[in-house]
Design an enzyme around this catalytic site. Structure first.
Site, PDB file in Angstrom:
ATOM      1  N   GLU A 528       3.947  -4.384  -3.084  1.00 16.36           N
ATOM      2  CA  GLU A 528       3.454  -5.170  -4.484  1.00 16.36           C
ATOM      3  C   GLU A 528       3.645  -4.334  -5.382  1.00 16.36           C
ATOM      4  O   GLU A 528       3.970  -5.002  -6.633  1.00 16.36           O
ATOM      5  CB  GLU A 528       1.863  -5.288  -3.943  1.00 16.36           C
ATOM      6  N   HIS A 595      -8.322 -12.285   2.299  1.00 21.53           N
ATOM      7  CA  HIS A 595      -7.079 -13.168   1.978  1.00 21.53           C
ATOM      8  C   HIS A 595      -7.610 -14.569   1.089  1.00 21.53           C
ATOM      9  O   HIS A 595      -6.982 -15.587   0.999  1.00 21.53           O
ATOM     10  CB  HIS A 595      -6.324 -13.994   2.993  1.00 21.53           C
TER      11      HIS A 595
END
Ligand code: TPP
Ligand code: MG
Length: 819
Positions: A528, A595
């Site tokens: 990321e 999540h």
């Protein structure tokens, strides 16, 4: 996961060993005679001169920081000074081998690299080019003060211009490269190929690969150098930048015409220290930074260690590595050994190293040693060197005096609103290059385009609600906007973890794989920080990027890249750079604690980011269109709850043609008179259900204002609604504490105080982890919560039986327990 690369069981079960090649360490052994003979005499003298000029530049800073004066001229420099005394040969050697269109990125200790690259570019550019740069750069603001009364040649003028710009930047003067908004650790000067230097250790390690990507994708000449310290190899983002740069696909899957491996050198300015810790022998186990290349790819990143205490081995290495990059065989890792004789900063007591060690390095000091070598080989006489040294000292003193003179080199007035004016660039750019965008077929022939053609774009069809399968949904809306811009802007690229064959996380990109060549849409490593860093580097070079992080929860992995890089470079450049990056993050659903978090508050808190969260097809398309035509970083939140949702609010439906929605404008989704419900994100749909219930069961008319955006935000329509109804309830799926809605509630309280019947009430998710899918109703705001909170705290509803506890006493109790 391209199908063309097959993972064969027989092959992967083969018995074999992995062999490593030798990694050269100080392999340079050209005899001095021969080495010196390969340079023009004036170049060798110029190399020494550059080293000596850097030393003097840094000495000024050292003197004023430690003694308050240089050569009797007093100055109080409030800011930092991370000096590179001792590291000059490494910087000058690197820069000597580079062309003006080679771009360097650096660290907090980059004054030397900046000056070296600038001096090198000044030697290589023509007088006309130099004059054009000096005259046009900030309309001559840096040139004026150094030009006045100067009778020398253009190159000398350019050196003065450059040193003056650097000092001015360090001293926060308007005449600095970046009007003083960058400062010592972030200074840069793009016309000479000097790109942002970074106060975050290893910051350039994830950004520079994006610059190299830009050069490849857009077929620009030159290479990129990421100058980073030895300690930065302990930073995750540096590793991510390295793996991003070393992906096989550049050579296995991309069109060879793009040029192969990324043209980047990770150049470790290895001074053996990271403040007070030592990567060598203490805080890391690699012993040689060059060793790390062995783990990256079969070419071992062409890694080697070179002696950076002598400019000649460095020049030799850079020339060889540059050739490797030109042939498309990058990336490269160089371990350039050097030593910082100065402290980490002037306040450094050097308690972590012995005086003897410093003295031993002073004895082999590169500037003295190189001069002795040149003198011994009759390249120049001692008196020539003495004259140059005196000239350097005199010029440096002059330029220092000029840069601290408030009349000539003023600071921004303390009431200036320049910083505010450059936080965002707010431009509209159709395309960042004029060449034709590379597409593999006509957009109209795209299978996804054809499939979407049959979908219904309005809330109802022939008087009936539209079945989900037939509805033009949020996913389609995003696709349409992306496709539009891909077909216009040739620089636009998209990358992320599942972007290509998978169809993009949540299938937004389905269809684009067929349309776009690899270099415009590709999968990245699960990195990321590498993804966002590369997006920043790509944008800094002048291209448009869509980076995707799958889940908003993963933003933590790219924390620095989002919080310090994406958000800050426009302002640190004083508005000279733009940051056309759309960072797509989706908020999960039914995926549990790691999540499913709506992290809008995190990025809303960071100055310099636009943060939007559309949840209807109409808004998603219009806002993505606007984000993709803009020049600012936009963190684009998407909700997995609504990807499949068709248009329910815009009666005329979602236009097939192009339109934009102003990224600061909220939208009235339902008109009402009794209470205003403000939403952000998919809570819009919960609020719509609550409003329906309020109407039918209690005769209460609720107006719904969907913010659609967290920053920038036009409060006027929200405040107008609240003034009209006198009541405000704010709801979002974000955990309530510190949420965007808390800020909005606080501002509405002040804006509408005289018209409010009571304080605005925020209904958010519980200050918990997001529980399992089956338990989400205990966590996310439900219709009942909205009704109960309204009843309890704003507007008692006749006959209403609360099902949840929304009392203030409960709020106090929960806050006390931190939940
Ligand atoms: C992410 C981050 N962590 C810590 C620091 C504080 N810091 C500034 S410089 C430095 C040492 C860096 O060492 P190295 O990368 O070897 O560069 P050098 O200072 O030796 O040039 C540290 C720890 C920082 N600026 N950024
Ligand atoms: Mg170091």
């Amino acid at each position: 996961m391209p199908k063309s690369i097959v993972i064969e069981p027989e092959r992967v079960f083969n018995r074999e060993v992995i062999r490593f090649a030798d990694i050269p360490v100080n392999a340079y052994d050209t005899a001095p005679d021969q080495a010196l003979a390969s340079f023009a005499k004036e170049d060798l003298v110029a190399i020494w001169r550059d080293m000596a000029a850097i030393r003097e530049f840094e000495t000024v800073l050292n003197e004023i920081k430690t003694k308050g004066a240089y050569k009797g001229v007093t100055y109080n420099h409030a800011g930092p000074a991370h000096l590179s005394i001792g590291q000059e040969a490494a910087a000058v050697g690197m820069a000597f081998a580079l062309e003006p269109n080679d771009h360097v990125f650096g660290s907090h200790r980059s004054h030397g690299e900046i000056l070296a690259k600038g001096f090198s570019a000044i030697r290589k550019l023509t007088d006309e080019q130099l004059l054009a740069i000096m005259r046009s750069y900030r309309d001559g603001a840096l040139l004026g003060p150094v030009e006045r009364g100067f009778g020398g040649g253009v190159r000398e003028l350019a050196r003065r211009f450059f040193v003056y710009g650097a000092y001015s930047e360090i001293f926060a003067r308007e005449t600095g490269f970046n009007r003083g908004l960058g400062g010592s650790m972030h200074a840069f000067f793009a016309p000479f190929g000097i790109y942002p230097n970074n106060a975050i250790v290893g910051g350039s390690g994830s950004i520079a690969p994006g610059a190299a990507l830009f050069k490849r994708v857009n077929r620009k000449p030159g290479i990129v150098v990421a100058n980073i310290g030895d300690s930065s190899f302990g930073c995750g983002p540096v590793w991510e930048g390295i793996t991003f740069s070393a992906m096989d696909q550049y050579r296995t899957l991309w069109d060879p015409a793009v040029g192969g491996g990324l043209p980047i050198i990770f150049n470790c300015m290895n001074n053996f220290y990271g403040m007070g810790g030592q990567p060598f022998g203490e805080t890391m186990g690699m012993q040689y930074v060059a060793r790390l290349g062995a783990g990256v790819n079969p070419e071992q990143m062409h890694a080697e260690r070179v002696n950076g205490y002598d400019p000649l081995p460095v020049i030799d290495a850079f020339r060889r590595k540059r050739q490797i990059l030109t042939e498309g065989r990058g990336p490269v890792l160089l371990d350039t050994i050097t030593y910082r004789i100065s402290g980490h900063s002037p306040s450094d007591a050097s308690s972590y190293r012995s005086k003897e060690e410093i003295e031993r390095w002073q004895q082999v000091d590169s500037i003295r040693a190189f001069r002795a070598k040149l003198a011994a080989h009759r390249i120049a006489s001692d008196s020539t060197f003495d004259t140059i040294q005196s000239e350097i000292e005199a010029t440096t003193l002059d330029l220092f005096k000029l840069a601290i003179d408030l009349e000539v080199s003023p600071r921004l007035a303390i009431d200036s609103d320049l910083v505010g004016a450059v936080m965002f660039s707010n431009q509209h750019v159709e395309r960042f290059d004029t060449r034709a965008p590379e597409l593999l077929h006509q957009p109209a022939d795209n299978p996804r385009v054809q499939q979407i053609r049959g979908k219904i774009r309005t809330p109802t069809h022939e008087g009936q609600p539209v079945p989900k399968m037939k509805a033009f949904n949020v996913r389609d809306a995003l696709f349409e906007a992306l496709l539009h811009r891909f077909a216009i802007d040739p620089t636009m690229v998209a990358f992320g973890e599942e972007n290509r064959d998978w169809g993009g996380a949540f299938a937004v990109y389905r269809g684009l794989t067929e349309l776009l060549p690899y270099h415009r849409l590709f999968n990245s490593p699960i990195s990321e920080a590498g993804i966002v860093g590369a997006a920043v580097g790509y944008a800094l070079e002048g291209g448009r990027v869509v980076a995707e992080l799958m889940y908003a929860d993963f933003m933590g992995r790219a924390g620095d890249e989002i919080f310090n890089q994406l958000s800050k470079w426009q302002a640190m450049s004083a508005g000279q750079l733009t940051m056309p990056v759309v960072l797509r993050v989706s908020v999960g659903s039914k995926y549990g604690a790691q999540h499913s978090q709506d992290f809008t508050a995190l990025v809303h808190h960071v100055p310099g980011l636009k943060v939007v969260y559309p949840v209807t097809p109409y808004d998603a398309k219009g806002m993505m269109n606007a984000a993709l035509a803009g020049t600012d970083p936009v963190v684009f939140f998407e909700s997995q709850k609504v990807y499949d949702t068709g248009e329910m609010f815009e009666a005329s439906g979602v236009p097939e043609g192009y339109y934009e929605i102003d990224l600061s404008e909220p939208s009235i989704k339902r008109a009402g008179t009794d209470v205003t419900i403000v939403t952000l994100g998919p809570a819009l749909y919960t609020a719509a259900a609550a409003a329906q219930e309020l109407e039918t069961r209690y005769g209460v008319s609720a107006e719904i204002v969907d913010l659609r955006t967290a920053n920038p935000l036009n409060y006027e329509p929200v405040a107008a609604s609240v003034r009209k109804t006198g009541k405000a309830l704010l709801v979002s799926d974000a955990v309530e504490r510190g949420s965007v809605m808390q800020t909005v509630a606080s501002n509405l309280t002040q804006l509408c105080f005289d018209d409010l019947d009571g304080p605005p009430v925020v209904v958010g998710a519980r200050n918990w982890i997001t529980p399992a899918a089956e338990l989400e109703a205990m966590f996310f705001p439900q219709t009942a919560w909205i009704l109960d909170a309204l009843h309890e705290r704003i507007l008692p509803l006749k006959g209403h039986q609360p099902r949840t506890n929304q009392s203030l006493a409960t709020l106090v109790d929960r806050e006390k327990r931190g939940i």
